[in-house]
Design a protein around this motif. Structure first.
Motif, PDB file in Angstrom:
ATOM      1  N   ALA A  19       0.836  -1.207   0.000  1.00  0.00           N
ATOM      2  CA  ALA A  19       0.000   0.000   0.000  1.00  0.00           C
ATOM      3  C   ALA A  19       0.869   1.255   0.000  1.00  0.00           C
ATOM      4  N   HIS A  22       2.055   1.939  -3.415  1.00  0.00           N
ATOM      5  CA  HIS A  22       0.953   2.454  -4.233  1.00  0.00           C
ATOM      6  C   HIS A  22       0.678   3.930  -3.906  1.00  0.00           C
ATOM      7  N   ILE A  71      -5.897   2.251   4.103  1.00  0.00           N
ATOM      8  CA  ILE A  71      -6.566   1.831   2.871  1.00  0.00           C
ATOM      9  C   ILE A  71      -7.794   2.685   2.608  1.00  0.00           C
ATOM     10  N   THR A  75      -8.062   4.867  -0.747  1.00  0.00           N
ATOM     11  CA  THR A  75      -9.135   4.616  -1.711  1.00  0.00           C
ATOM     12  C   THR A  75     -10.078   5.804  -1.812  1.00  0.00           C
ATOM     13  N   GLU A  98      -9.615  -2.532  -8.753  1.00  0.00           N
ATOM     14  CA  GLU A  98      -8.430  -2.394  -7.914  1.00  0.00           C
ATOM     15  C   GLU A  98      -8.797  -1.865  -6.534  1.00  0.00           C
ATOM     16  N   SER A 101     -10.362  -4.522  -4.514  1.00  0.00           N
ATOM     17  CA  SER A 101      -9.339  -5.459  -4.068  1.00  0.00           C
ATOM     18  C   SER A 101      -8.633  -4.931  -2.821  1.00  0.00           C
ATOM     19  N   PHE A 102      -8.231  -3.667  -2.844  1.00  0.00           N
ATOM     20  CA  PHE A 102      -7.599  -3.062  -1.672  1.00  0.00           C
ATOM     21  C   PHE A 102      -8.544  -3.092  -0.473  1.00  0.00           C
ATOM     22  N   GLU A 105      -8.924  -6.583   1.301  1.00  0.00           N
ATOM     23  CA  GLU A 105      -7.792  -7.208   1.984  1.00  0.00           C
ATOM     24  C   GLU A 105      -7.977  -7.349   3.498  1.00  0.00           C
TER      25      GLU A 105
END
Length: 154
Positions: A19, A22, A71, A75, A98, A101-102, A105
């Motif tokens: 993360a 990213h 996260i 996001t 995506e 998906s994050f 988790e």
């Protein structure tokens, strides 16, 4: 029990590193400091420090809380960017997948390690509001984003 404990700590640390990378990419692409990316990065740095301490001192619930908050901040930034760009047809479907998906988790980690959010003592109401995402990715993968229209509120 100890093996599961170390497994959670190790996995949260790995996810935090992914993360953070990213977030770094998002920050560089944005070209400016964003409040939510700064908060996400700070939470992940704190997570890394806690994971680096003696593993016995690391509470998996606290680590998962920090990761989850990071996260959500990350996001949120990406969701706002999609809205600002009016969901570009060429990339929004992949970007939403995506994001899901994050967001999935933390839930996957809890399920894999037989943790339960009520017993974790970690998630406040603002973090629990997105928790039941497990069915959404399957639904999304079977649906065209362009045909969704407004999504129903929970």
């Amino acid at each position: 029990m100890a093996a599961a404990f170390y497994s959670v700590v190790r996995r949260v640390e790995e996810l935090g590193d992914l993360a953070q990378a990213h977030i770094q990419q998002l920050s560089e692409a944005a070209g400016e400091d964003d409040h939510f990316l700064i908060r996400a990065s700070a939470a992940l740095e704190k997570l890394k420090l806690l994971c680096g301490e003696e593993k016995e001192c690391s509470n998996p619930s606290n680590l998962l809380e920090l990761y989850t908050q990071a996260i959500l901040d990350m996001t949120y930034f990406e969701e706002n960017k999609l809205v600002d760009e009016d969901f570009p047809e060429d990339s929004s479907s992949q970007k939403v997948k995506e994001l899901i998906s994050f967001l999935s988790e933390p839930e996957i980690l809890v399920k894999e390690n037989n943790m339960h959010p009520k017993h974790c003592n970690l998630l406040g109401d603002e973090l629990l509001e997105w928790w039941p995402l497990s069915h959404f990715p399957l639904w999304l993968s079977q649906t065209s984003l362009l045909s969704l229209g407004p999504l129903p509120l929970p």
